[in-house]
Design a protein around this motif. Sequence first.
Motif, PDB file in Angstrom:
ATOM      1  N   GLU A 127      -5.005   1.533   8.477  1.00 25.72           N
ATOM      2  CA  GLU A 127      -4.882   0.761   7.246  1.00 25.72           C
ATOM      3  C   GLU A 127      -4.080  -0.523   7.466  1.00 25.72           C
ATOM      4  OE1 GLU A 127      -4.945  -0.840   3.550  1.00 25.72           O
ATOM      5  OE2 GLU A 127      -6.300   0.588   4.496  1.00 25.72           O
ATOM      6  N   THR A 142       0.874  -1.176   0.000  1.00 25.16           N
ATOM      7  CA  THR A 142       0.000   0.000   0.000  1.00 25.16           C
ATOM      8  C   THR A 142       0.906   1.219   0.000  1.00 25.16           C
ATOM      9  OG1 THR A 142      -1.735  -1.131   1.249  1.00 25.16           O
ATOM     10  CG2 THR A 142      -1.824   1.282   1.211  1.00 25.16           C
ATOM     11  N   LYS A 178      -7.721  -2.403   4.106  1.00 22.11           N
ATOM     12  CA  LYS A 178      -8.790  -1.941   3.224  1.00 22.11           C
ATOM     13  C   LYS A 178      -8.277  -1.596   1.826  1.00 22.11           C
ATOM     14  CE  LYS A 178     -12.621   1.376   3.169  1.00 22.11           C
ATOM     15  NZ  LYS A 178     -13.270   2.507   3.891  1.00 22.11           N
ATOM     16  N   TYR A 179      -7.053  -1.084   1.753  1.00 24.42           N
ATOM     17  CA  TYR A 179      -6.509  -0.637   0.465  1.00 24.42           C
ATOM     18  C   TYR A 179      -5.275  -1.456   0.094  1.00 24.42           C
ATOM     19  CZ  TYR A 179      -9.612   3.301   1.305  1.00 24.42           C
ATOM     20  OH  TYR A 179     -10.719   4.076   1.549  1.00 24.42           O
TER      21      TYR A 179
END
Length: 209
Positions: free
Chosen positions: A192, A145, A197-198
């Motif tokens: 995160e 990420t 989530k990403y």
Amino acid sequence: MKIGIIGATGKAGQKLTQEAIKRGLDVTAIVRDASKLTESVQVIEKNILELTEEDIKPFDVIINTFAAPLTDAEQYRVMGKHLIAIFSDVSTRLIVVGGAGRLFVDETSTTHLFDTPDFPEFLIPSSKNQYESYLDLKASSIKWTYVSPAAFFDPEGKRTGNYEVGKDHLIFNSAGESYISYADLAVAIIDEAVSEKYLCAAITVVGEK
């Protein structure tokens, strides 16, 4: 959750370390000089280029806050390629704290922030090398990420605990400012790290003063 923070003695790294400790996570500082640490955590005392697959394998997440000297901007790609190589065969996830320069400022997604007339000229080499390193990451097969702060990344700003997330475009707060404090960016990144989530995506974060 076991988290390693590369550059834990830097401004962003310190905030991330404090936030992770606050959440009760198992934190290890990955630093060149352990004597500069201000928190009592486990330590790996190595330069990034000395890190091996065996070093990073025990972690769930490694957060890289490395900032290259302005006079050696190419280090972003060198360090980035090394990390991609050692993460290739492990399940450990890499979160990179990058720059805002990669963000688009137009609806057609053709103009990056570093291409705009007001972008500081002395920051362009670093920003463009960070962007190239991001493209290397995007083309890799590792779990990653990439997090871009807002244009004004404030080391002295307060921790509000609130933020908004965007993707590839510069975003603004309620005052029309592209702003985030180091403390709130740390909140967003640890959120995160925990949520995933990403995964395999780039994001940007904006907050209030």
